[in-house]
Design a protein around this motif. Structure first.
Motif, PDB file in Angstrom:
ATOM      1  N   THR A   8       0.861  -1.178   0.000  1.00 42.19           N
ATOM      2  CA  THR A   8       0.000   0.000   0.000  1.00 42.19           C
ATOM      3  C   THR A   8       0.896   1.226   0.000  1.00 42.19           C
ATOM      4  O   THR A   8       1.812   1.332   0.820  1.00 42.19           O
ATOM      5  N   TRP A   9       0.645   2.122  -0.928  1.00 44.66           N
ATOM      6  CA  TRP A   9       1.423   3.345  -1.053  1.00 44.66           C
ATOM      7  C   TRP A   9       0.768   4.392  -0.155  1.00 44.66           C
ATOM      8  O   TRP A   9      -0.382   4.751  -0.360  1.00 44.66           O
ATOM      9  N   ARG A  10       1.492   4.896   0.821  1.00 43.23           N
ATOM     10  CA  ARG A  10       0.926   5.768   1.843  1.00 43.23           C
ATOM     11  C   ARG A  10       1.449   7.209   1.763  1.00 43.23           C
ATOM     12  O   ARG A  10       1.399   7.943   2.744  1.00 43.23           O
ATOM     13  N   GLU A  13      -1.004  10.036   2.915  1.00 38.52           N
ATOM     14  CA  GLU A  13      -1.212  10.058   4.371  1.00 38.52           C
ATOM     15  C   GLU A  13      -0.038  10.719   5.084  1.00 38.52           C
ATOM     16  O   GLU A  13      -0.227  11.549   5.982  1.00 38.52           O
ATOM     17  N   THR A  49      -0.700   4.615  -7.126  1.00 36.43           N
ATOM     18  CA  THR A  49       0.229   3.677  -6.504  1.00 36.43           C
ATOM     19  C   THR A  49       1.286   3.306  -7.538  1.00 36.43           C
ATOM     20  O   THR A  49       0.976   2.628  -8.509  1.00 36.43           O
ATOM     21  N   ASP A  71       7.586   3.825   6.198  1.00 37.74           N
ATOM     22  CA  ASP A  71       6.435   4.687   6.465  1.00 37.74           C
ATOM     23  C   ASP A  71       5.641   4.951   5.187  1.00 37.74           C
ATOM     24  O   ASP A  71       4.431   5.167   5.240  1.00 37.74           O
TER      25      ASP A  71
END
Length: 111
Positions: A8-10, A13, A49, A71
């Motif tokens: 998952t590309w965060r 966030e 993504t 992160d």
């Protein structure tokens, strides 16, 4: 057993945690670190993504956001389930089974 991996590309966030809310705010910060990406490229990086990402870009993002690659990318891994047949039949035998069958005997006449 096979494993199914994903990620998952965060980035969005992590940007929000650092009060950076648009891709256009990120463009000059990347440029300060020698990463010349167009506004549309940065927008795709933020909103989508990526399948590929240079380590230079990753390092620049980590420097800007004071974070680590872990992160920005959350990884997942799980065992892939074994598919069952709809009819409950046994799967077809492998193609090399024919090699395992005995050869017929040749009976020679007495001489």
């Amino acid at each position: 057993m096979k494993r199914k991996v994903g990620y998952t590309w965060r980035l969005r966030e992590v940007m929000a945690q650092h009060q950076i809310f648009t891709a256009t705010e990120l463009v000059p910060l990347l440029r300060e670190r020698g990463i010349d990406l167009s506004a549309s490229q940065v927008h795709r990086l933020v909103s989508g993504t990526p399948e590929r990402l240079s380590l230079q870009v990753m390092a620049a993002l980590c420097d800007i956001l004071s974070c680590t690659p872990a992160d920005l990318v959350a990884t997942t891994a799980e065992n892939a389930g074994v598919r069952k047949t709809a009819t409950g039949d046994l799967p077809a035998p492998p193609a090399n089974v024919a090699k395992l069958r005995p050869r017929p005997a040749r009976i020679l006449p007495d001489a």
